[in-house]
Design a protein around this motif. Structure first.
Motif, PDB file in Angstrom:
ATOM      1  N   LEU A  39       0.804  -1.219   0.000  1.00 49.70           N
ATOM      2  CA  LEU A  39       0.000   0.000   0.000  1.00 49.70           C
ATOM      3  C   LEU A  39       0.841   1.275   0.000  1.00 49.70           C
ATOM      4  O   LEU A  39       0.475   2.255  -0.644  1.00 49.70           O
ATOM      5  N   GLN A  76      -2.862  11.718   2.079  1.00 50.54           N
ATOM      6  CA  GLN A  76      -4.096  11.581   1.300  1.00 50.54           C
ATOM      7  C   GLN A  76      -3.951  10.505   0.234  1.00 50.54           C
ATOM      8  O   GLN A  76      -4.888   9.754  -0.015  1.00 50.54           O
ATOM      9  N   GLN A  77      -2.777  10.400  -0.379  1.00 52.47           N
ATOM     10  CA  GLN A  77      -2.528   9.333  -1.351  1.00 52.47           C
ATOM     11  C   GLN A  77      -2.641   7.967  -0.682  1.00 52.47           C
ATOM     12  O   GLN A  77      -3.195   7.035  -1.261  1.00 52.47           O
ATOM     13  N   ASP A  80      -6.314   7.238   0.107  1.00 52.27           N
ATOM     14  CA  ASP A  80      -7.009   6.871  -1.130  1.00 52.27           C
ATOM     15  C   ASP A  80      -6.643   5.454  -1.569  1.00 52.27           C
ATOM     16  O   ASP A  80      -7.506   4.682  -1.997  1.00 52.27           O
ATOM     17  N   LYS A  81      -5.370   5.103  -1.446  1.00 51.35           N
ATOM     18  CA  LYS A  81      -4.928   3.774  -1.874  1.00 51.35           C
ATOM     19  C   LYS A  81      -5.552   2.685  -0.989  1.00 51.35           C
ATOM     20  O   LYS A  81      -5.984   1.647  -1.486  1.00 51.35           O
ATOM     21  N   ASN A  83      -8.392   2.926   0.737  1.00 45.43           N
ATOM     22  CA  ASN A  83      -9.828   2.879   0.436  1.00 45.43           C
ATOM     23  C   ASN A  83     -10.096   2.217  -0.911  1.00 45.43           C
ATOM     24  O   ASN A  83     -11.061   1.461  -1.047  1.00 45.43           O
ATOM     25  N   ASP A  84      -9.247   2.473  -1.889  1.00 40.32           N
ATOM     26  CA  ASP A  84      -9.382   1.802  -3.185  1.00 40.32           C
ATOM     27  C   ASP A  84      -9.153   0.300  -3.035  1.00 40.32           C
ATOM     28  O   ASP A  84      -9.872  -0.504  -3.638  1.00 40.32           O
ATOM     29  N   TYR A  85      -8.154  -0.060  -2.251  1.00 38.50           N
ATOM     30  CA  TYR A  85      -7.843  -1.472  -2.011  1.00 38.50           C
ATOM     31  C   TYR A  85      -9.035  -2.206  -1.404  1.00 38.50           C
ATOM     32  O   TYR A  85      -9.343  -3.333  -1.757  1.00 38.50           O
ATOM     33  N   ARG A  86      -9.754  -1.536  -0.505  1.00 37.01           N
ATOM     34  CA  ARG A  86     -10.893  -2.146   0.171  1.00 37.01           C
ATOM     35  C   ARG A  86     -12.221  -1.892  -0.554  1.00 37.01           C
ATOM     36  O   ARG A  86     -13.252  -2.404  -0.155  1.00 37.01           O
ATOM     37  N   ASN A  87     -12.206  -1.078  -1.590  1.00 42.31           N
ATOM     38  CA  ASN A  87     -13.418  -0.727  -2.343  1.00 42.31           C
ATOM     39  C   ASN A  87     -14.502  -0.102  -1.476  1.00 42.31           C
ATOM     40  O   ASN A  87     -15.694  -0.281  -1.723  1.00 42.31           O
ATOM     41  N   LYS A  88     -14.076   0.605  -0.457  1.00 42.11           N
ATOM     42  CA  LYS A  88     -14.998   1.328   0.419  1.00 42.11           C
ATOM     43  C   LYS A  88     -14.192   2.297   1.273  1.00 42.11           C
ATOM     44  O   LYS A  88     -12.966   2.192   1.357  1.00 42.11           O
ATOM     45  N   GLU A  89     -14.890   3.245   1.901  1.00 44.16           N
ATOM     46  CA  GLU A  89     -14.189   4.201   2.755  1.00 44.16           C
ATOM     47  C   GLU A  89     -13.942   3.586   4.134  1.00 44.16           C
ATOM     48  O   GLU A  89     -14.834   3.535   4.971  1.00 44.16           O
TER      49      GLU A  89
END
Length: 97
Positions: A39, A76-77, A80-81, A83-89
Motif C-alpha cells: 500500500l 491523502q494518497q 485513497d490507496k 480505500n481503493d484497495y478495500r473498495n470502500k471508505e
C-alpha cells in the motif's frame, strides 16, 4: 427434505461474524498491516507501521521526524490507496506519530 437457501461463501460468513461481533475495525487494521508494504511502498514500510484504527482514523508510527514529514505529505494518497484497495471508505483521516 432440502431447504431452499442461497449458499454463503466463507468470506460472507466471516463478514457476518465480524459485523455481529463489532470487530470490523480490527479486521480492517489487520488487512492494512498485512498489506502495508504494497500500500505504501517498501521504503515507507521499512520506517512506518500502522498502529490503530478507530472511527476511521488510522494512527501510524514512524521511525523519524523526516519520514514522518514525508508520510504526512503523502497521507491523502495513502488514504485513497487503502480505500481503493478495500473498495470502500475505511480510512477518513490519518495521524502519523
Amino acid at each position: 427434505m432440502l431447504i431452499n437457501r442461497d449458499a454463503l461463501t466463507l468470506d460472507d460468513l466471516i463478514q457476518v461474524y465480524i459485523e455481529k461481533t463489532g470487530l470490523h475495525e480490527e479486521y480492517e487494521l489487520a488487512l492494512i498491516i498485512n498489506n502495508w508494504a504494497e500500500l505504501v511502498g517498501e521504503k515507507f514500510a521499512e520506517v512506518s507501521k500502522p498502529d490503530t484504527l478507530k472511527n476511521g482514523v488510522l494512527t501510524t508510527r514512524c521511525s523519524s521526524s523526516v519520514w514522518r514529514s514525508e508520510l504526512f505529505m503523502r497521507r491523502q494518497q495513502i488514504i485513497d490507496k487503502i480505500n481503493d484497495y478495500r473498495n470502500k471508505e475505511v480510512i477518513k483521516s490519518m495521524v502519523i506519530r
